[in-house]
Design a protein around this motif. Structure first.
Motif, mmCIF file in Angstrom:
data_model
loop_
_atom_site.group_PDB
_atom_site.id
_atom_site.type_symbol
_atom_site.label_atom_id
_atom_site.label_comp_id
_atom_site.label_asym_id
_atom_site.label_seq_id
_atom_site.Cartn_x
_atom_site.Cartn_y
_atom_site.Cartn_z
ATOM 1 N N VAL A 18 122.688 -17.279 -4.248
ATOM 2 C CA VAL A 18 123.955 -16.785 -3.701
ATOM 3 C C VAL A 18 124.675 -15.932 -4.744
ATOM 4 C CG1 VAL A 18 126.207 -17.435 -2.792
ATOM 5 C CG2 VAL A 18 124.172 -18.738 -2.133
ATOM 6 N N GLY A 19 125.110 -14.748 -4.314
ATOM 7 C CA GLY A 19 125.806 -13.832 -5.212
ATOM 8 C C GLY A 19 124.920 -12.773 -5.824
ATOM 9 N N GLY A 20 123.604 -12.861 -5.594
ATOM 10 C CA GLY A 20 122.698 -11.842 -6.086
ATOM 11 C C GLY A 20 121.897 -12.271 -7.303
ATOM 12 N N PRO A 21 120.977 -11.422 -7.748
ATOM 13 C CA PRO A 21 120.082 -11.781 -8.850
ATOM 14 C C PRO A 21 120.786 -12.160 -10.147
ATOM 15 C CG PRO A 21 119.220 -9.880 -7.686
ATOM 16 C CD PRO A 21 120.581 -10.142 -7.126
ATOM 17 N N SER A 44 113.763 -3.451 9.160
ATOM 18 C CA SER A 44 113.014 -4.639 8.748
ATOM 19 C C SER A 44 113.974 -5.720 8.288
ATOM 20 C CB SER A 44 112.047 -4.294 7.608
ATOM 21 O OG SER A 44 112.759 -4.067 6.402
ATOM 22 N N THR A 45 113.508 -6.955 8.358
ATOM 23 C CA THR A 45 114.255 -8.066 7.774
ATOM 24 C C THR A 45 113.374 -8.812 6.790
ATOM 25 O OG1 THR A 45 113.591 -9.679 9.473
ATOM 26 C CG2 THR A 45 115.596 -8.405 9.892
ATOM 27 N N GLY A 46 114.041 -9.411 5.811
ATOM 28 C CA GLY A 46 113.390 -10.328 4.880
ATOM 29 C C GLY A 46 114.227 -11.583 4.824
ATOM 30 N N LEU A 47 114.006 -12.470 5.770
ATOM 31 C CA LEU A 47 114.915 -13.603 5.972
ATOM 32 C C LEU A 47 114.621 -14.781 5.054
ATOM 33 C CD1 LEU A 47 115.210 -13.415 9.865
ATOM 34 C CD2 LEU A 47 116.640 -12.341 8.118
ATOM 35 N N VAL A 48 113.785 -14.536 4.033
ATOM 36 C CA VAL A 48 113.631 -15.515 2.950
ATOM 37 C C VAL A 48 114.223 -14.980 1.654
ATOM 38 C CG1 VAL A 48 111.536 -16.454 3.990
ATOM 39 C CG2 VAL A 48 111.330 -14.700 2.236
ATOM 40 N N TYR A 49 114.679 -13.719 1.666
ATOM 41 C CA TYR A 49 115.219 -13.079 0.468
ATOM 42 C C TYR A 49 116.726 -12.881 0.604
ATOM 43 C CZ TYR A 49 110.296 -11.713 -0.128
ATOM 44 O OH TYR A 49 108.938 -11.715 -0.244
ATOM 45 N N PRO A 50 117.461 -13.059 -0.488
ATOM 46 C CA PRO A 50 118.882 -12.698 -0.422
ATOM 47 C C PRO A 50 119.038 -11.181 -0.428
ATOM 48 C CG PRO A 50 118.272 -13.326 -2.681
ATOM 49 C CD PRO A 50 117.067 -13.577 -1.806
ATOM 50 N N PRO A 51 120.056 -10.626 0.226
ATOM 51 C CA PRO A 51 121.046 -11.339 1.010
ATOM 52 C C PRO A 51 120.667 -11.512 2.481
ATOM 53 C CG PRO A 51 121.687 -9.059 0.872
ATOM 54 C CD PRO A 51 120.386 -9.176 0.096
ATOM 55 N N GLY A 52 119.476 -11.015 2.883
ATOM 56 C CA GLY A 52 119.107 -11.083 4.291
ATOM 57 C C GLY A 52 119.073 -12.495 4.841
ATOM 58 N N LEU A 53 118.704 -13.462 4.007
ATOM 59 C CA LEU A 53 118.552 -14.832 4.497
ATOM 60 C C LEU A 53 119.876 -15.432 4.948
ATOM 61 C CD1 LEU A 53 119.443 -17.271 2.252
ATOM 62 C CD2 LEU A 53 117.571 -16.245 1.025
ATOM 63 N N TYR A 54 121.005 -14.823 4.539
ATOM 64 C CA TYR A 54 122.309 -15.359 4.932
ATOM 65 C C TYR A 54 122.769 -14.870 6.303
ATOM 66 C CZ TYR A 54 122.153 -16.007 -0.133
ATOM 67 O OH TYR A 54 121.759 -16.327 -1.410
ATOM 68 N N GLY A 55 122.076 -13.893 6.862
ATOM 69 C CA GLY A 55 122.451 -13.384 8.179
ATOM 70 C C GLY A 55 121.964 -14.304 9.287
ATOM 71 N N ALA A 88 122.100 -16.439 -14.000
ATOM 72 C CA ALA A 88 123.105 -17.230 -14.713
ATOM 73 C C ALA A 88 122.943 -18.721 -14.402
ATOM 74 C CB ALA A 88 124.509 -16.757 -14.338
ATOM 75 N N ARG A 89 122.644 -19.053 -13.149
ATOM 76 C CA ARG A 89 122.439 -20.459 -12.795
ATOM 77 C C ARG A 89 121.197 -21.035 -13.485
ATOM 78 N NH1 ARG A 89 123.859 -18.188 -7.537
ATOM 79 N NH2 ARG A 89 126.021 -18.774 -7.095
ATOM 80 N N LEU A 90 120.144 -20.206 -13.585
ATOM 81 C CA LEU A 90 118.926 -20.705 -14.233
ATOM 82 C C LEU A 90 119.141 -20.931 -15.729
ATOM 83 C CD1 LEU A 90 116.032 -18.672 -12.526
ATOM 84 C CD2 LEU A 90 117.296 -20.674 -11.729
ATOM 85 N N ARG A 91 120.118 -20.218 -16.314
ATOM 86 C CA ARG A 91 120.438 -20.404 -17.734
ATOM 87 C C ARG A 91 121.404 -21.564 -17.961
ATOM 88 N NH1 ARG A 91 121.721 -14.763 -17.285
ATOM 89 N NH2 ARG A 91 119.942 -13.431 -17.842
ATOM 90 N N PHE A 122 126.210 -9.813 -1.792
ATOM 91 C CA PHE A 122 125.158 -10.830 -1.734
ATOM 92 C C PHE A 122 125.705 -12.218 -1.407
ATOM 93 C CE2 PHE A 122 122.858 -7.433 -3.635
ATOM 94 C CZ PHE A 122 121.503 -7.717 -3.529
ATOM 95 N N GLY A 123 126.861 -12.289 -0.774
ATOM 96 C CA GLY A 123 127.474 -13.578 -0.478
ATOM 97 C C GLY A 123 126.805 -14.314 0.664
ATOM 98 N N ASP A 124 126.863 -15.649 0.605
ATOM 99 C CA ASP A 124 126.317 -16.519 1.653
ATOM 100 C C ASP A 124 127.432 -16.828 2.643
ATOM 101 O OD1 ASP A 124 125.078 -18.357 3.253
ATOM 102 O OD2 ASP A 124 124.809 -19.884 1.702
ATOM 103 N N ARG A 125 127.667 -15.894 3.525
ATOM 104 C CA ARG A 125 128.693 -16.046 4.558
ATOM 105 C C ARG A 125 128.400 -15.080 5.690
ATOM 106 N NH1 ARG A 125 132.250 -11.812 4.291
ATOM 107 N NH2 ARG A 125 132.196 -10.559 2.366
ATOM 108 N N GLN A 126 129.089 -15.276 6.782
ATOM 109 C CA GLN A 126 128.924 -14.383 7.919
ATOM 110 C C GLN A 126 129.872 -13.192 7.779
ATOM 111 O OE1 GLN A 126 126.275 -14.907 9.896
ATOM 112 N NE2 GLN A 126 126.060 -16.501 8.327
#
Length: 533
Positions: free
Chosen positions: A299-302, A184-195, A307-310, A155-159
């Motif tokens: 970034v990094g998955g759910p 299909s693509t979901g380019l607003v959802y991770p990890p697809g949005l990073y492609g 963890a960031r929200l906490r 789920f990383g934000d990289r190419q």
């Protein structure tokens, strides 16, 4: 010829868009045996269809019942609309391909409940599970770009590295060989949005070689909707692949009206390329509540997002960005929390909020709605879903009648009282197809009956390259719906969504009467459908 079923004296609307004609339809086993005057033909059963429309079974080109049918194959909310085929795997999020390192994160990224253990790794294994599961209707499955990316690189934000891109191509080949009808693509959802676009083109070329199509929940449906359509069309051109733009809309009041620009691009592209879009007859969408969390927090998955929200140091930045956006947030729009209604709340403690807007729930608790939304996402482990009122009725009325449109519910199958009957879902899961006839054909006069049927049958069947389905012709498979054109209507509302549609009398799946004047058959005969070779 002796028939198993003769449908008498109905208005046969054959799915091609041609004018309807009064005729009888004879069915032998799973096929249409004859269309014409069959009044004296021997048959085991006659269905009196006077003053009814006899049409091909409806094909829901955009559905999210990937896992639902494994939990309860009755799919009652769909069958009672006249649907006989679901196209699943949309928005880039599919249960396969997957492996243990990303399984939990992929589960938490899927929209809604995950329904039990996932015993598969490959897309072929998932389809075998689906084939083995008893189901009332057929399924054609897309493979999700997001799942492919997660399986290859997490789920990383990289190419992707060259090796990772090759791994993604191999996973795409495996899915297409297994029977996927496209990607299909979901380019607003991770990890697809990073492609990036080049990644999408590379994978779409693989899909194109197998005769599949590219279905895209685009990178932005708000401020960047015009640019997102351009990207989608570019993928189609450079990969030489048919394009299906998913649930086309312009989200957020500040973007209403932009569909006139995007449609101009679609219409021009469709002159030389296979470009279509799907749409539902409502002004609200539905998704995971975490779609309103900024991309950097995903970034990094759910689990990383939760963890960031906490995190007390990061949470204020998340709150700020949800209100004000970020420069790289393509799908950002200003949220009025009165327009965000809670559709599914997993936590029993918070279940009372289901059906309320986030604003209303926050008001009852004297809380800030943005802060409450983040708490719900954390407490539910990213399972909370929403109904979001973000579209203009004028935009829907403009797009739906266009010749490039098809009807897709963007919902999933529910059977009240069963394992799939929970939550306070979007009414589209119960009413999309009847609503088109009630509002767009009868009330608004924006569609001919025959055109509405074509958008639900022959047109999607051609896109999917289904073998002898989507039209009423001799020798075609007998997927048939019989409905009263003066009475068919949706009853499900945003306040009371678990209400079945009216006016659909019979639904026939592969020659078997699945819905018989309100009674559902206990025999479930649906199949997994693949592309015609």
């Amino acid at each position: 010829m002796t028939f198993d079923i003769v449908i008498e004296n109905g208005l046969v609307v054959d799915g091609t868009g041609a004018p309807g004609r009064v005729a009888d339809v004879g069915i032998v086993k799973a096929r249409i045996g004859a269309i014409g005057d069959l009044k004296s033909a021997p048959t085991a059963r006659r269905l009196a269809a006077t003053r009814c429309v006899v049409a091909p079974g409806f094909i829901d080109i955009h559905n999210h019942s990937d896992l639902v049918l494994l939990a309860d194959g009755r799919a009652e909310s769909m069958v009672r609309q006249g649907v006989t085929t679901l196209v699943t795997g949309n928005c880039g999020l599919t249960p396969a391909p997957v492996h243990d390192a990303v399984r939990d994160d992929l589960k938490k990224t899927m929209i809604g409940p995950s329904y039990g253990s996932w015993r598969w790794n490959t897309f072929a294994q998932f389809l075998e599970e689906l084939r083995a599961a008893p189901k009332a209707l057929h399924v054609a499955a897309l493979v999700g770009h997001g799942a492919i990316r997660a399986a290859a690189m997490g789920f990383g934000d990289r190419q992707p590295s060259p090796d990772e891109l090759e791994a993604m191509k191999r996973l795409t080949v495996e899915a297409m060989e297994a029977g996927a009808v496209g990607m299909s693509t979901g380019l607003v959802y991770p990890p697809g949005l990073y492609g990036d676009t080049e990644e999408l083109i590379a994978l779409s070329r693989v899909v194109s070689a197998f005769g599949g199509y590219y279905a895209s929940h685009m990178r932005g449906e708000a401020a960047t909707v015009v640019e997102s359509v351009r990207e989608c069309l570019r993928v189609g051109r450079e990969a030489a692949i048919p394009v299906q733009i998913s649930h086309h809309k312009a989200a957020g009041r500040e973007n209403w009206g932009k569909v006139r620009v995007t449609y101009g691009l679609i219409e021009a592209a469709a002159c030389t390329h296979d470009v279509t879009f799907d749409i539902y007859p409502y002004t609200a969408g539905s998704a995971n509540l975490s779609q309103l969390v900024p991309p950097w927090a995903h970034v990094g998955g759910p689990e990383a997002m939760l963890a960031r929200l906490r995190d007390p140091e990061l949470r204020p930045k998340v709150l700020h960005d949800m209100v004000h956006g970020t420069p790289d947030w393509n799908n950002f729009f200003r949220v009025d929390w009165r327009d965000i209604r809670l559709a599914y709340v997993h936590s029993q403690r918070d279940r009372w909020m289901q059906g309320l807007s986030v604003h209303a729930a926050a008001e009852q608790m004297s809380r800030d709605p943005v802060d409450l939304a983040l708490d719900l996402i954390v407490e539910d482990g990213n399972r909370t879903t929403m109904v979001n009122f973000v579209m203009a009725e004028e935009d829907v009325d403009f797009l739906l009648p266009k010749p490039e449109s098809m009807i897709g519910s963007d919902g999933r199958a529910f059977t009240p009282g069963g394992p799939t009957g929970e939550g306070h879902p979007h009414p589209r899961s119960y009413g999309t197809f009847p609503r088109v006839f009630a509002r767009f054909v009868r009330e608004k006069g924006l569609l001919r009956l025959e055109d509405a049927v074509h958008k639900m049958t022959g047109k999607p069947a051609k896109k999917l390259r289904l073998d002898r389905r989507g039209e009423l012709k001799e020798g075609y498979f007998a997927d048939v719906v019989i409905f009263d054109p003066t009475a068919i209507r949706d009853r499900a509302t945003f306040e009371e969504p678990h209400q079945f549609a009216e006016g659909v009398h019979w639904v026939i799946v592969d020659g078997h009467i699945t819905l018989d004047r309100g009674a559902l058959s206990e025999r479930l005969v649906g199949q997994v459908l693949t592309r015609a070779r």
